[in-house]
Enzyme design. Structure first.
Site, short mmCIF file in Angstrom:
data_model
loop_
_atom_site.label_atom_id
_atom_site.label_comp_id
_atom_site.label_asym_id
_atom_site.label_seq_id
_atom_site.Cartn_x
_atom_site.Cartn_y
_atom_site.Cartn_z
N ASP A 30 0.84 -1.18 0.00
CA ASP A 30 0.00 0.00 0.00
C ASP A 30 0.89 1.25 0.00
OD1 ASP A 30 -3.21 0.56 0.95
OD2 ASP A 30 -1.78 2.22 1.15
N ILE A 31 0.50 2.23 -0.78
CA ILE A 31 1.30 3.44 -0.93
C ILE A 31 1.28 4.30 0.35
CG2 ILE A 31 -0.46 5.05 -1.83
CD1 ILE A 31 1.56 5.75 -4.07
N ASN A 87 -13.10 -3.63 1.82
CA ASN A 87 -14.08 -2.55 1.89
C ASN A 87 -15.03 -2.62 0.71
OD1 ASN A 87 -13.11 -1.29 4.28
ND2 ASN A 87 -11.42 -0.38 3.11
N GLU A 95 -12.20 3.53 -1.35
CA GLU A 95 -11.75 4.64 -2.20
C GLU A 95 -11.54 4.22 -3.63
OE1 GLU A 95 -8.11 6.17 -0.63
OE2 GLU A 95 -9.06 7.07 1.12
N HIS A 100 -10.36 -5.36 -3.84
CA HIS A 100 -9.04 -5.61 -3.26
C HIS A 100 -9.18 -5.98 -1.81
CE1 HIS A 100 -9.99 -1.31 -2.71
NE2 HIS A 100 -9.29 -1.36 -1.58
N HIS A 102 -7.02 -5.91 1.92
CA HIS A 102 -5.88 -5.36 2.65
C HIS A 102 -5.38 -6.44 3.61
CE1 HIS A 102 -6.91 -0.93 1.99
NE2 HIS A 102 -8.06 -1.51 1.69
#
Ligand code: AMP
Length: 116
Positions: A30-31, A87, A95, A100, A102
């Site tokens: 993750d960025i 999510n 977002e 995806h 996490h």
């Protein structure tokens, strides 16, 4: 934010720190990590979110979780513990409109939810 960010990562059109890739899924850091270990796993095919899966995606979802468990082990968070989050839509804070999961670990995550 839109689906194109993760599509571009999957298609190597933008850079990311890819930590795993096979025929079905891609995993990358993750960025904006919320924990020392924060990895995103996406399917290589575009699915907007969990509402858009169908029976043909069942093995793919299993694959995402299987790879999550392998990456947790590889990052030494399997024993200390970690959380998998998917999510979906506005109330979850999703977002990026690209399914995806996490993997979060390497820090204490607290209880599952805080509705205060
Ligand atoms: P979500 O709120 O579940 O949609 O999570 C989106 C996640 O994508 C956030 O944790 C962001 O930090 C992460 N993110 C956004 N852009 C990038 C990127 N280019 N590379 C890696 N992670 C990203």
């Amino acid at each position: 934010m839109n689906e194109n960010i993760f599509s571009k990562i999957v298609n190597n059109k933008i850079k990311s720190k890819i930590v795993y890739r096979d025929k079905y899924v891609t995993a990358f850091n993750d960025i904006n990590p919320k924990c020392p270990v924060h990895i995103i796993i996406v399917p290589n095919i575009y699915i907007k979110n969990l509402n858009y899966i169908n029976k043909s995606n069942i093995l793919l979802l299993g694959k995402m979780l299987f790879i999550a468990s392998k990456l947790a082990k590889k990052n030494n968070i399997d024993k200390s513990g970690y959380r998998i989050i998917i999510n979906c839509n506005k109330n979850s804070g999703q977002e990026i409109n690209y399914l995806h999961l996490h993997i979060l670990g390497g820090c204490y995550l607290g209880k599952i939810i805080n509705l205060k």
